[in-house]
Design an enzyme around this catalytic site. Structure first.
Site, short mmCIF file in Angstrom:
data_model
loop_
_atom_site.label_atom_id
_atom_site.label_comp_id
_atom_site.label_asym_id
_atom_site.label_seq_id
_atom_site.Cartn_x
_atom_site.Cartn_y
_atom_site.Cartn_z
N LYS A 107 0.70 -1.31 0.08
CA LYS A 107 -0.14 0.02 -0.12
C LYS A 107 0.79 1.25 0.01
CE LYS A 107 -4.51 -1.24 1.92
NZ LYS A 107 -5.66 -0.91 2.83
N LYS A 163 -4.52 -9.61 -7.00
CA LYS A 163 -5.80 -9.69 -6.00
C LYS A 163 -7.13 -8.83 -6.79
CE LYS A 163 -5.67 -7.89 -2.03
NZ LYS A 163 -5.05 -7.62 -0.74
N LYS A 192 -10.51 -3.23 -4.18
CA LYS A 192 -11.23 -2.15 -4.04
C LYS A 192 -10.48 -0.88 -4.76
CE LYS A 192 -13.47 -2.89 0.20
NZ LYS A 192 -13.05 -2.79 1.54
P1 AMP Z 1 -10.85 -5.09 2.67
O1 AMP Z 1 -11.58 -4.93 1.40
O2 AMP Z 1 -9.43 -4.98 2.65
O3 AMP Z 1 -11.38 -4.24 4.06
O4 AMP Z 1 -11.24 -6.64 3.15
C1 AMP Z 1 -12.37 -6.95 3.81
C2 AMP Z 1 -12.34 -8.66 3.85
O5 AMP Z 1 -12.43 -9.11 2.66
C3 AMP Z 1 -11.40 -9.16 4.53
O6 AMP Z 1 -11.48 -10.29 5.27
C4 AMP Z 1 -10.28 -9.62 3.09
O7 AMP Z 1 -9.40 -10.61 3.52
C5 AMP Z 1 -11.32 -10.13 2.39
N1 AMP Z 1 -10.89 -9.80 0.85
C6 AMP Z 1 -10.47 -8.64 0.37
N2 AMP Z 1 -10.21 -8.63 -0.93
C7 AMP Z 1 -10.21 -10.23 -1.23
C8 AMP Z 1 -10.09 -10.91 -2.27
N3 AMP Z 1 -9.56 -10.56 -3.55
N4 AMP Z 1 -10.16 -12.47 -2.15
C9 AMP Z 1 -10.79 -12.94 -0.93
N5 AMP Z 1 -11.08 -12.13 -0.12
C10 AMP Z 1 -10.86 -10.59 -0.15
#
Ligand code: AMP
Ligand code: TRP
Length: 332
Positions: free
Chosen positions: A111, A194, A197
């Site tokens: 990041k 990956k 967002k």
């Molecule tokens: P975040 O968007 O970083 O707040 O992630 C929220 C939740 O979604 C966390 O448990 C992450 O591990 C999961 N997550 C985010 N991106 C992915 C992805 N590409 N595949 C699977 N899980 C994800």
């Protein structure tokens, strides 16, 4: 009963990875555990957020939980900044965690990018706040996608050092719950990256509020190779884009990848992609519609968040008090 904690950052563009890697599992756990689910707004501001947009995004995370089936009576849904104890424990953990441990965090490196000197101090300390989120409830199990594994190891290190330093068993050792066929959903534009967002390309992800036309368009454009689908999972090795789409199908259909390939071995993507579009719409079309409905009149969401914050604080306050006493603060 064991206690579950998890959180999602309110940074917009909630996508299929968030759903399959995390939110869907939140729903499945609520019958067997006491569950606490958070919109982690203090994590979100480790990188710049427009205030108006942030407010909207906090409600969007809560709406996604509700629309996916988290029951606000059974589980607690709230916004992190509304429970003071998170920030208080995070500071104490900043004094327990070692700089060397944080230097190893790969998410920070990704990041912060090349311009590390210019990253916020909050972005660096982020995993210490995450440990506080979990441990301020003495939660024992944390459902997350695979990318959070390293942060949960750090959470264990912090708990262990705190317990050792103060000669206590105050904090439990946290177990990650990483399950399902899509614990790491990849970008539709590049199977080695990956789904996220923050990817500048909208075509890299399917969001929870995409309608059928958008999903069909994005999947149509999704990168693949020229070969038909193989007979066995082993045949997906070195085919990251194909492996990703098969994994998404398996997760959405609640099937194993083996069974998906039994059905589609030999098929071209021109056949598989429309089938995946249908399935995706069947499974999360209604979730997107319900999210939009909830967002159009956020009164209900705000009530859920308020009630959730009160219930969360009732659990966290006695624990932060116990921590402060242990550390040697005067507690009135
Ligand atoms: P975040 O968007 O970083 O707040 O992630 C929220 C939740 O979604 C966390 O448990 C992450 O591990 C999961 N997550 C985010 N991106 C992915 C992805 N590409 N595949 C699977 N899980 C994800
Ligand atoms: N760091 C997590 C992510 O980016 C979000 C998060 C913050 C979290 N606090 C948490 C997840 C506590 C689980 C438990 O996805």
């Amino acid at each position: 009963m064991s206690r579950i904690f998890s959180g999602v950052q309110p940074t917009g563009n909630l996508h299929l990875g968030n759903y399959l890697g995390a939110i869907r599992n939140f729903v499945r756990l609520q019958d067997d555990y006491e569950c606490i689910y958070c919109a982690v707004d203090m994590h979100a501001i480790t990188v710049w957020q427009e205030p108006e947009q942030l407010r909207k995004n906090i409600r969007e995370v809560a709406a996604a939980y509700l629309a996916s089936g988290v029951d606000p009576k059974k589980s607690i849904i709230f916004a992190q900044s509304n429970v003071h104890a998170h920030a208080e424990l995070a500071w104490i953990f900043n004094c327990v965690a070692r700089i060397g441990w944080l230097n190893r965090m790969t998410q920070f490196k990704e990041k912060a990018g090349k311009n590390r000197e210019n990253a916020s101090l909050g972005l660096y300390a982020y995993p210490s706040l995450m440990a506080a989120d979990i441990l301020v409830y003495k939660a024992t199990h944390v459902p997350v996608g695979e990318d959070q594994k390293q942060h949960l190891e750090l959470t264990r290190d912090i708990a262990q050092k705190f317990n050792n330093d103060f000669g206590t068993e105050l904090f439990p050792m946290v177990e990650p719950l990483i399950f399902g066929e899509a614990t790491r959903v990849m970008s539709l534009r590049d199977g080695t990256k990956k789904m996220s967002k923050s990817d500048p390309s909208d075509y890299s992800r399917i969001t929870l509020t995409d309608g059928k036309d958008e999903v069909a368009k994005k999947l149509k454009k999704a990168r693949t190779d020229a070969d038909p689908l193989p007979e066995e999972v082993k045949g997906l090795e070195d085919r990251p884009e194909a492996a990703n789409l098969v994994g998404i199908y398996a997760a959405l259909a609640d099937m194993s990848k083996e069974d998906v390939l039994k059905e589609y071995a030999g098929s071209q993507f021109s056949v598989f992609k429309p089938a995946l579009t249908e399935l995706a719409m069947e499974k999360f079309g209604p979730i997107g519609d319900e999210m939009k409905r909830l967002m159009a009149d956020p009164g209900y969401v705000d009530e859920v968040l308020k009630d959730g914050a009160e219930r969360a604080a009732a659990i966290a306050n006695p624990i932060i008090r116990e921590v402060k006493e242990t550390v040697g603060f005067l507690v009135s």
